[in-house]
Design an enzyme around this catalytic site. Structure first.
Site, PDB file in Angstrom:
ATOM      1  N   SER A   1       0.855  -1.183   0.000  1.00  0.00           N
ATOM      2  CA  SER A   1       0.000   0.000   0.000  1.00  0.00           C
ATOM      3  C   SER A   1       0.894   1.237   0.000  1.00  0.00           C
ATOM      4  CB  SER A   1      -0.892   0.002   1.247  1.00  0.00           C
ATOM      5  OG  SER A   1      -1.680   1.174   1.302  1.00  0.00           O
TER       6      SER A   1
ATOM      7  N   SER B   1       2.757   2.117  -2.581  1.00  0.00           N
ATOM      8  CA  SER B   1       3.899   1.938  -3.492  1.00  0.00           C
ATOM      9  C   SER B   1       3.678   2.607  -4.840  1.00  0.00           C
ATOM     10  CB  SER B   1       4.181   0.449  -3.694  1.00  0.00           C
ATOM     11  OG  SER B   1       3.068  -0.208  -4.284  1.00  0.00           O
TER      12      SER B   1
ATOM     13  N   LYS C   1       0.832   1.824  -7.005  1.00  0.00           N
ATOM     14  CA  LYS C   1       0.172   0.920  -7.962  1.00  0.00           C
ATOM     15  C   LYS C   1      -0.936   1.616  -8.741  1.00  0.00           C
ATOM     16  CE  LYS C   1      -1.100  -1.939  -4.782  1.00  0.00           C
ATOM     17  NZ  LYS C   1      -0.593  -1.114  -3.662  1.00  0.00           N
ATOM     18  N   SER C   2      -1.861   2.237  -8.028  1.00  0.00           N
ATOM     19  CA  SER C   2      -2.993   2.897  -8.693  1.00  0.00           C
ATOM     20  C   SER C   2      -2.531   4.082  -9.533  1.00  0.00           C
ATOM     21  CB  SER C   2      -4.021   3.361  -7.653  1.00  0.00           C
ATOM     22  OG  SER C   2      -4.567   2.257  -6.957  1.00  0.00           O
TER      23      SER C   2
ATOM     24  N   SER D   1      -2.015  -7.841  -3.690  1.00  0.00           N
ATOM     25  CA  SER D   1      -1.643  -9.246  -3.937  1.00  0.00           C
ATOM     26  C   SER D   1      -0.551  -9.681  -2.959  1.00  0.00           C
ATOM     27  CB  SER D   1      -1.147  -9.431  -5.372  1.00  0.00           C
ATOM     28  OG  SER D   1      -2.006  -8.855  -6.303  1.00  0.00           O
TER      29      SER D   1
END
Length: 312
Positions: free
Chosen positions: A144, A146, A148-149, A216
Site C-alpha cells: 500500500s 507503493s 500501484k494505482s 496481492s
C-alpha cells in the site's frame, strides 16, 4: 424484451417438440408446447415464449439444435444417447428424457453442475483486429502506498494516447461492488484476487489491455491467475518500494491507523507481503529517488511494444 417478460426471450425447437405453424410467427410473441419433463427454462407448464425471430426447427438427423436468445440464433453440439454415461457427472444424468434423441454434453466445474462451454464463432484474434492490439493482463503488485494505482492510471492514459483500449481493475474500486462481500482475512483476500483474475481474463479475451492494480500480498493467488491466461499474456509489474517509503507517503493514512492498532492484519505491518519471484517488470524506487508515474508507465509501454502487444 417483450411485454411483461422479465427474462431474455428464449426459444428452442428440437425434433421431439410439438412445433406447429399455429404458433403465429407473424406476431411479436407466441408460444411453443414443450414436453412436460422439459425443465431447461424453469418450472413453467411446458410453454416458452418466442420473440424477435422465428424458431428454427432442427431437421431429422441434424447434429445441432438452434437456440434463440433475444433473437440471436446459436448452435450447440450434440452427442448420441450412446455417448451418455448416467453415472458420470460430466454428462446429463437423465439420458432417457428424450429416448433415441441427441443430447448436449455438460460438465461439472467446482460447485457448478450440468454446465456447457459455448465456443463463440468469433475468435480472440478477430476481436483484436479492429483494436489493433493484443489482449493481455498487466498485474501491478506492491505494498500500500507503493504507487500501484498511480501507475495504473498513468499507464492507461499513455496507452489511450496511442489509441489503445484499456480497462483498470483497481483493488479498492472492485471492493465497492463485485467484491464488497469480502473482508481482508487471508481466505477472502485470496478470493478477491481469484475473482479479479477471472474478470481480467475475460477482458483480455475481448482484446482489451486489462490493468489490475492490487496489493496481492501472497504469491500463490497471482500465480494461479497467471495460469488462467496463455503464455506471455500475464505481465506482472512489481512495485519494489521499501516499506519505510510507503509508510512515509501513507496517502490514505492507513499505516498510521495500523501502527495505532486500529487496523488489524494490515499488509507490511502485522500481515506479511511476499514479493513476487518471477515478475516480468520490476520497478525499483528508493527514498528520494523516485521516477515520475509517466516515466514508469513508459517502461511498461516499451515492454508492450517490444513484445507485440500494441499491434494485432
Amino acid at each position: 424484451m417483450i411485454g411483461s417478460v422479465k427474462r431474455p426471450v428464449v426459444s428452442c425447437v428440437l425434433p421431439e417438440f410439438d412445433f406447429t405453424e399455429s404458433t403465429g410467427l407473424g406476431k411479436k410473441s407466441s408460444s411453443v408446447k414443450l414436453p412436460v419433463n422439459f425443465g431447461a427454462f424453469g418450472s413453467g407448464g411446458g410453454e416458452v415464449k418466442l420473440g424477435f425471430l422465428a424458431p428454427i426447427k432442427a431437421t431429422e438427423g441434424s447434429k445441432t439444435s438452434s437456440f434463440q436468445v433475444n433473437g440471436k440464433v446459436d448452435n450447440f453440439r450434440h452427442l448420441q444417447p450412446s455417448d451418455c454415461n448416467s453415472n458420470s457427472d460430466s454428462s446429463l444424468n437423465n439420458c432417457n428424457g428424450f429416448p433415441g434423441k441427441k443430447i448436449l454434453q455438460t460438465t461439472t466445474v467446482g460447485n457448478s453442475t450440468n454446465i456447457l462451454w459455448h465456443k463463440c464463432a468469433v475468435e480472440k484474434s478477430e476481436r483484436q483486429e479492429p483494436l489493433q492490439q493484443r489482449g493481455c493482463v498487466i498485474w501491478i503488485t506492491g505494498l500500500s502506498g507503493s504507487g500501484k494505482s498511480t501507475l495504473a492510471c498513468a499507464l492507461s492514459r499513455g496507452l489511450h494516447a496511442k489509441g489503445k483500449l484499456t480497462y483498470i481493475l483497481d483493488g479498492d474500486n472492485v471492493r465497492h461492488g463485485l467484491n464488497s462481500d469480502l473482508s481482508f482475512k487471508a481466505e477472502d483476500r485470496a478470493e478477491n484476487i481469484r475473482r479479479i483474475g477471472e474478470v481480467a481474463k475475460l477482458f483480455a479475451d475481448a482484446g482489451v489491455i486489462c490493468i489490475a492494480s492490487l496489493i496481492s500480498p501472497y504469491r500463490k493467488p497471482p500465480d494461479a491467475c497467471r495460469s488462467l491466461l496463455p503464455e506471455g499474456d500475464f505481465i506482472e509489474v512489481f512495485m519494489d518500494v521499501p516499506l519505510k517509503v510507503c509508510e512515509a507517503r501513507d496517502p490514505k493514512g492507513l499505516y498510521k491507523l495500523a501502527r495505532a492498532g486500529k487496523i488489524k492484519g494490515f499488509t507490511g505491518i502485522d500481515d506479511p507481503y511476499e514479493p513476487p519471484l518471477k515478475s516480468e517488470i520490476v520497478l525499483h524506487q528508493k527514498l528520494g529517488m523516485c521516477d515520475s508515474p509517466c516515466d514508469l508507465a513508459d517502461i511498461v509501454i516499451s515492454y508492450l511494444e517490444e513484445n507485440g502487444y500494441l499491434k494485432a
